[in-house]
Design a protein around this motif. Structure first.
Motif, PDB file in Angstrom:
ATOM      1  N   ILE A 184     -30.005  14.108   4.784  1.00  0.00           N
ATOM      2  CA  ILE A 184     -30.611  13.729   3.515  1.00  0.00           C
ATOM      3  C   ILE A 184     -29.837  12.525   2.994  1.00  0.00           C
ATOM      4  CG2 ILE A 184     -31.144  14.429   1.158  1.00  0.00           C
ATOM      5  CD1 ILE A 184     -31.078  17.338   2.211  1.00  0.00           C
ATOM      6  N   GLY A 185     -30.540  11.451   2.721  1.00  0.00           N
ATOM      7  CA  GLY A 185     -29.926  10.257   2.151  1.00  0.00           C
ATOM      8  C   GLY A 185     -30.343  10.125   0.704  1.00  0.00           C
ATOM      9  N   VAL A 186     -29.377   9.927  -0.193  1.00  0.00           N
ATOM     10  CA  VAL A 186     -29.659   9.876  -1.627  1.00  0.00           C
ATOM     11  C   VAL A 186     -29.011   8.649  -2.245  1.00  0.00           C
ATOM     12  CG1 VAL A 186     -29.381  11.070  -3.829  1.00  0.00           C
ATOM     13  CG2 VAL A 186     -29.651  12.393  -1.734  1.00  0.00           C
ATOM     14  N   ALA A 187     -29.757   7.967  -3.067  1.00  0.00           N
ATOM     15  CA  ALA A 187     -29.214   6.921  -3.931  1.00  0.00           C
ATOM     16  C   ALA A 187     -29.510   7.371  -5.355  1.00  0.00           C
ATOM     17  CB  ALA A 187     -29.873   5.579  -3.646  1.00  0.00           C
ATOM     18  N   SER A 188     -28.487   7.482  -6.190  1.00  0.00           N
ATOM     19  CA  SER A 188     -28.754   7.954  -7.549  1.00  0.00           C
ATOM     20  C   SER A 188     -27.775   7.373  -8.547  1.00  0.00           C
ATOM     21  CB  SER A 188     -28.694   9.484  -7.613  1.00  0.00           C
ATOM     22  OG  SER A 188     -27.370   9.931  -7.458  1.00  0.00           O
ATOM     23  N   ILE A 189     -28.239   7.337  -9.780  1.00  0.00           N
ATOM     24  CA  ILE A 189     -27.409   7.046 -10.934  1.00  0.00           C
ATOM     25  C   ILE A 189     -27.710   8.154 -11.925  1.00  0.00           C
ATOM     26  CG2 ILE A 189     -27.290   4.560 -10.514  1.00  0.00           C
ATOM     27  CD1 ILE A 189     -29.507   4.170 -12.573  1.00  0.00           C
ATOM     28  N   ALA A 190     -27.176   8.078 -13.114  1.00  0.00           N
ATOM     29  CA  ALA A 190     -27.330   9.176 -14.073  1.00  0.00           C
ATOM     30  C   ALA A 190     -28.782   9.505 -14.401  1.00  0.00           C
ATOM     31  CB  ALA A 190     -26.570   8.856 -15.356  1.00  0.00           C
ATOM     32  N   THR A 191     -29.689   8.518 -14.341  1.00  0.00           N
ATOM     33  CA  THR A 191     -31.068   8.764 -14.774  1.00  0.00           C
ATOM     34  C   THR A 191     -32.127   8.527 -13.711  1.00  0.00           C
ATOM     35  OG1 THR A 191     -31.225   6.504 -15.582  1.00  0.00           O
ATOM     36  CG2 THR A 191     -30.531   8.192 -17.172  1.00  0.00           C
ATOM     37  N   GLU A 192     -31.737   8.098 -12.507  1.00  0.00           N
ATOM     38  CA  GLU A 192     -32.721   7.805 -11.465  1.00  0.00           C
ATOM     39  C   GLU A 192     -32.211   8.251 -10.105  1.00  0.00           C
ATOM     40  OE1 GLU A 192     -33.254   3.590 -11.558  1.00  0.00           O
ATOM     41  OE2 GLU A 192     -34.496   3.641 -13.337  1.00  0.00           O
ATOM     42  N   TYR A 193     -33.146   8.572  -9.203  1.00  0.00           N
ATOM     43  CA  TYR A 193     -32.767   8.860  -7.826  1.00  0.00           C
ATOM     44  C   TYR A 193     -33.882   8.461  -6.872  1.00  0.00           C
ATOM     45  CZ  TYR A 193     -35.929  12.849  -7.855  1.00  0.00           C
ATOM     46  OH  TYR A 193     -37.046  13.636  -7.932  1.00  0.00           O
ATOM     47  N   SER A 194     -33.494   8.239  -5.646  1.00  0.00           N
ATOM     48  CA  SER A 194     -34.412   8.036  -4.539  1.00  0.00           C
ATOM     49  C   SER A 194     -33.797   8.761  -3.355  1.00  0.00           C
ATOM     50  CB  SER A 194     -34.568   6.548  -4.235  1.00  0.00           C
ATOM     51  OG  SER A 194     -35.453   6.368  -3.152  1.00  0.00           O
ATOM     52  N   ALA A 195     -34.614   9.451  -2.578  1.00  0.00           N
ATOM     53  CA  ALA A 195     -34.069  10.235  -1.466  1.00  0.00           C
ATOM     54  C   ALA A 195     -34.995  10.182  -0.263  1.00  0.00           C
ATOM     55  CB  ALA A 195     -33.868  11.678  -1.902  1.00  0.00           C
ATOM     56  N   GLN A 196     -34.389  10.375   0.896  1.00  0.00           N
ATOM     57  CA  GLN A 196     -35.133  10.470   2.145  1.00  0.00           C
ATOM     58  C   GLN A 196     -34.500  11.585   2.959  1.00  0.00           C
ATOM     59  OE1 GLN A 196     -35.156   6.612   3.989  1.00  0.00           O
ATOM     60  NE2 GLN A 196     -36.259   5.692   2.296  1.00  0.00           N
ATOM     61  N   ALA A 197     -35.324  12.304   3.727  1.00  0.00           N
ATOM     62  CA  ALA A 197     -34.829  13.402   4.558  1.00  0.00           C
ATOM     63  C   ALA A 197     -35.477  13.322   5.938  1.00  0.00           C
ATOM     64  CB  ALA A 197     -35.154  14.742   3.905  1.00  0.00           C
ATOM     65  N   LYS A 198     -34.707  13.716   6.962  1.00  0.00           N
ATOM     66  CA  LYS A 198     -35.214  13.678   8.332  1.00  0.00           C
ATOM     67  C   LYS A 198     -34.477  14.707   9.171  1.00  0.00           C
ATOM     68  CE  LYS A 198     -35.604  10.710  12.394  1.00  0.00           C
ATOM     69  NZ  LYS A 198     -34.988  11.690  13.281  1.00  0.00           N
ATOM     70  N   HIS A 199     -35.202  15.394  10.049  1.00  0.00           N
ATOM     71  CA  HIS A 199     -34.597  16.294  11.029  1.00  0.00           C
ATOM     72  C   HIS A 199     -34.297  15.474  12.281  1.00  0.00           C
ATOM     73  CE1 HIS A 199     -34.070  19.495  13.947  1.00  0.00           C
ATOM     74  NE2 HIS A 199     -33.889  20.315  12.918  1.00  0.00           N
ATOM     75  N   ASN A 200     -33.138  15.705  12.874  1.00  0.00           N
ATOM     76  CA  ASN A 200     -32.712  14.934  14.037  1.00  0.00           C
ATOM     77  C   ASN A 200     -33.700  15.027  15.203  1.00  0.00           C
ATOM     78  OD1 ASN A 200     -30.827  13.239  15.334  1.00  0.00           O
ATOM     79  ND2 ASN A 200     -30.023  14.988  16.459  1.00  0.00           N
ATOM     80  N   ALA A 201     -34.396  16.167  15.346  1.00  0.00           N
ATOM     81  CA  ALA A 201     -35.325  16.358  16.466  1.00  0.00           C
ATOM     82  C   ALA A 201     -36.745  15.900  16.129  1.00  0.00           C
ATOM     83  CB  ALA A 201     -35.349  17.827  16.878  1.00  0.00           C
ATOM     84  N   GLY A 202     -36.965  15.419  14.913  1.00  0.00           N
ATOM     85  CA  GLY A 202     -38.305  15.006  14.508  1.00  0.00           C
ATOM     86  C   GLY A 202     -38.421  13.503  14.350  1.00  0.00           C
ATOM     87  N   ASP A 203     -39.658  13.050  14.213  1.00  0.00           N
ATOM     88  CA  ASP A 203     -39.891  11.615  14.036  1.00  0.00           C
ATOM     89  C   ASP A 203     -40.473  11.295  12.660  1.00  0.00           C
ATOM     90  OD1 ASP A 203     -42.469  12.534  14.268  1.00  0.00           O
ATOM     91  OD2 ASP A 203     -43.089  11.041  15.737  1.00  0.00           O
ATOM     92  N   ARG A 204     -40.456  12.254  11.753  1.00  0.00           N
ATOM     93  CA  ARG A 204     -41.036  12.037  10.428  1.00  0.00           C
ATOM     94  C   ARG A 204     -39.934  11.968   9.381  1.00  0.00           C
ATOM     95  NH1 ARG A 204     -46.510  14.723   8.246  1.00  0.00           N
ATOM     96  NH2 ARG A 204     -47.245  13.489   9.992  1.00  0.00           N
TER      97      ARG A 204
END
Length: 107
Positions: A47-67
């Protein structure tokens, strides 16, 4: 897994993390302290997260998947994009990651 349950669990984890704002580009792949508690993603899930006190953006991926699943606090939708099986997750560069851009599809 039910998409709504996934959304609720992930957003809850991110909201808890708001108290300990992450620097841009944090990758969660082991047990991490979030808001005084611990959080650990499933085996081989990044899970990759970029956040500050009032905002966030995230991405998630399983190592065996392509999505790759991406979302942020500005848009209630979740988006997916094609990744490469076995590749490392690319963490959002900042909280303004645009998942409506080319290459991302709404779930």
């Amino acid at each position: 897994m039910n998409k709504n349950l996934f959304k609720i669990c992930f957003v809850a984890a991110l909201l808890i993390s708001a108290g300990s704002a992450y620097a841009s580009g944090t990758s969660i792949d082991t047990t991490t302290i979030i808001g005084g508690g611990t959080f650990s993603p499933s085996n081989k899930v990044l899970i990759g997260v970029a956040s500050i006190a009032t905002e966030y953006s995230a991405q998630a991926k399983h190592n065996a998947g392509d999505r790759i699943i991406g979302f942020n606090n500005k848009d209630p939708k979740m988006y997916w994009s094609v990744g490469v099986v076995g590749s490392t997750l690319v963490t959002p560069s900042d909280t303004a990651a645009d998942h409506t851009a080319s290459g991302w599809t709404s779930l």
